[in-house]
Write a protein that holds these residues in place. Structure first.
Motif, short mmCIF file in Angstrom:
data_model
loop_
_atom_site.label_atom_id
_atom_site.label_comp_id
_atom_site.label_asym_id
_atom_site.label_seq_id
_atom_site.Cartn_x
_atom_site.Cartn_y
_atom_site.Cartn_z
N HIS A 96 -43.95 30.68 47.42
CA HIS A 96 -43.92 30.46 48.88
C HIS A 96 -42.51 30.23 49.41
O HIS A 96 -41.61 29.81 48.68
N PRO A 97 -42.33 30.51 50.71
CA PRO A 97 -41.07 30.21 51.39
C PRO A 97 -41.06 28.75 51.82
O PRO A 97 -42.10 28.07 51.79
N ILE A 98 -39.90 28.26 52.26
CA ILE A 98 -39.82 26.85 52.63
C ILE A 98 -39.29 26.67 54.06
O ILE A 98 -38.57 27.51 54.59
N GLY A 99 -39.67 25.55 54.63
CA GLY A 99 -39.24 25.20 55.98
C GLY A 99 -40.28 24.33 56.66
O GLY A 99 -41.43 24.26 56.23
N ILE A 100 -39.84 23.66 57.71
CA ILE A 100 -40.73 22.86 58.54
C ILE A 100 -40.40 23.16 60.01
O ILE A 100 -39.99 22.27 60.77
N PRO A 101 -40.57 24.43 60.40
CA PRO A 101 -40.12 24.86 61.73
C PRO A 101 -40.92 24.25 62.87
O PRO A 101 -40.48 24.31 64.02
N HIS A 102 -42.08 23.67 62.57
CA HIS A 102 -42.93 23.12 63.62
C HIS A 102 -42.63 21.67 63.97
O HIS A 102 -43.14 21.17 64.98
N LEU A 103 -41.82 21.00 63.16
CA LEU A 103 -41.53 19.59 63.45
C LEU A 103 -40.47 19.46 64.54
O LEU A 103 -39.55 20.27 64.64
N ARG A 104 -40.63 18.42 65.34
CA ARG A 104 -39.67 18.15 66.42
C ARG A 104 -38.50 17.34 65.89
O ARG A 104 -38.61 16.59 64.92
N GLU A 105 -37.36 17.48 66.59
CA GLU A 105 -36.21 16.66 66.27
C GLU A 105 -36.61 15.19 66.39
O GLU A 105 -37.23 14.77 67.37
N GLY A 106 -36.27 14.45 65.38
CA GLY A 106 -36.66 13.04 65.35
C GLY A 106 -37.87 12.77 64.48
O GLY A 106 -38.09 11.62 64.06
N THR A 152 -45.50 28.52 54.54
CA THR A 152 -44.18 27.89 54.63
C THR A 152 -44.33 26.38 54.77
O THR A 152 -45.03 25.90 55.66
N HIS A 153 -43.67 25.63 53.88
CA HIS A 153 -43.69 24.17 54.01
C HIS A 153 -42.58 23.55 53.17
O HIS A 153 -42.00 24.18 52.32
N HIS A 154 -42.26 22.33 53.45
CA HIS A 154 -41.34 21.38 52.83
C HIS A 154 -39.90 21.88 52.66
O HIS A 154 -39.55 22.99 53.04
N GLY A 155 -39.05 21.00 52.10
CA GLY A 155 -37.65 21.28 51.85
C GLY A 155 -37.44 21.63 50.39
O GLY A 155 -38.41 22.00 49.71
N PRO A 156 -36.21 21.53 49.90
CA PRO A 156 -35.02 20.96 50.51
C PRO A 156 -34.28 21.96 51.40
O PRO A 156 -34.64 23.13 51.43
N ILE A 157 -33.26 21.50 52.06
CA ILE A 157 -32.49 22.36 52.96
C ILE A 157 -31.64 23.35 52.16
O ILE A 157 -30.92 22.98 51.24
N THR A 158 -31.77 24.62 52.50
CA THR A 158 -30.88 25.67 52.01
C THR A 158 -30.62 26.61 53.18
O THR A 158 -31.35 26.60 54.18
N THR A 159 -29.61 27.43 53.05
CA THR A 159 -29.33 28.43 54.08
C THR A 159 -29.41 29.85 53.55
O THR A 159 -29.31 30.80 54.31
#
Length: 320
Positions: A96-106, A152-159
């Motif tokens: 799977h791919p990763i990311g949490i694009p639906h969460l708001r800042e904060g 798509t879910h969770h981290g860690p952060i990568t670019t």
């Protein structure tokens, strides 16, 4: 350019595939003092670098940048070994791919990452899912283990283009050495370390140029996966229903939202599309909707927004 593989000693479903991979010829330890001081060991084989740490797999952010800063080597992609958990406890090998694009800042991410972020999806995901299924079948893990995509879910952060390879779903399965061996073989063959051609090189195998962006459906993306299992299909981000939160239009008006549909679904779709587009140069990213998972007003809103972004909606045959 190098590929980074990441494993943690705190997770048997992560370190066991890494150790199985390191048992193959060609690996050498590569001491990197600045990373060693952070508890990270590294190994090298051709243009592949395997990093080991002892933290949670979702905690070590920016390993792509940190590797380049420490060694001068630019990173092309990042692949993580990890365990998978599921309420069903069903044995599974997942990609799977990763990311949490639906969460708001904060918002506080439950499993790493940054709110509103998604890593570019590794173009190898589709080809590797198909190869994983063949390997699992040949090693008699099927039908015991389900071979599946995840949303798509969770981290860690990568670019850089990123994917997770996971073994699930309980301690009994996380410690299975036959499952670890299959995951190691997937990486060994998938990256061409054994001397054969690598699997899933977008730049060499992109004749069809169409890329599936999955929108809607459950976490295991069954309707999207039906297409991705077909030979030659490329897949980007997969936004399950929980990743495109939408407020009922009547409730949105009560809350003062004049746009008609509240929630962060627009943000999520846009971030996932842009990340997918960046991972597939010259590719045409088409949205594939799990139509049955939406109510009428949801489908209408999503279709209108995709049109606004000039994203075409693809039918199954468009990807094959």
């Amino acid at each position: 350019m190098v590929t980074i593989l990441v494993a943690t000693t705190s997770d048997p479903a992560s370190i066991n595939p890494a150790n199985a991979l390191l048992a193959n010829p060609g690996w050498l330890p590569v001491p990197v003092p600045s990373l060693q001081q952070q508890g990270i060991k590294s190994f090298s084989n051709q243009n592949i670098r395997l990093l080991q740490h002892d933290k949670s797999i979702v905690e070590e952010d920016d390993l792509d940048h940190r590797w380049k800063e420490a060694t001068g080597e630019a990173v092309d992609e990042v692949i993580f070994f990890s365990k998978h958990t599921a309420v069903s406890n069903r044995p599974a090998l997942t990609v799977h791919p990763i990311g949490i694009p639906h969460l708001r800042e904060g918002d506080v991410p439950p499993q790493g990452g940054r709110p509103g972020w998604a890593a570019p999806p590794d173009p190898r995901m589709g080809p590797w899912l198909r190869h994983l299924k063949k390997l699992a079948q040949s090693h008699n893990l099927v039908p015991e283990f389900e071979i599946t995509l995840e949303g798509t879910h969770h981290g860690p952060i990568t670019t850089k283009p990123t994917m997770f390879l996971e073994i699930g779903s309980t301690d009994e399965h996380w410690t299975r050495l036959d499952a670890a061996q299959v995951m190691a073989l997937l990486v060994w063959e998938g990256l061409g370390l054994g001397g054969g051609d690598a699997v899933g090189n977008w730049g060499r195998e992109n004749d069809k140029r169409k890329v599936l962006l999955g929108i809607g459906g459950g976490h295991y993306a069954p309707r999207h996966m039906d297409i991705v299992l077909k030979e030659g299909v490329w897949v980007g981000h997969l936004l399950s229903g929980y990743c495109i939160p939408m407020e009922d239009p009547s409730q949105s008006k009560v809350n003062g939202n004049t746009d008609g549909n509240g929630g962060t679904w627009k943000q999520s779709i846009k971030v996932a599309y842009e990340a997918t587009k960046s991972a597939f140069p010259d590719g045409e990213v088409l949205a594939h909707l799990d139509h049955k998972s939406f109510k009428g007003w949801q489908k209408n809103a999503i279709t209108a927004y995709l049109s606004e972004l000039n994203i075409k909606i693809g039918k199954p045959n468009d990807f094959i």
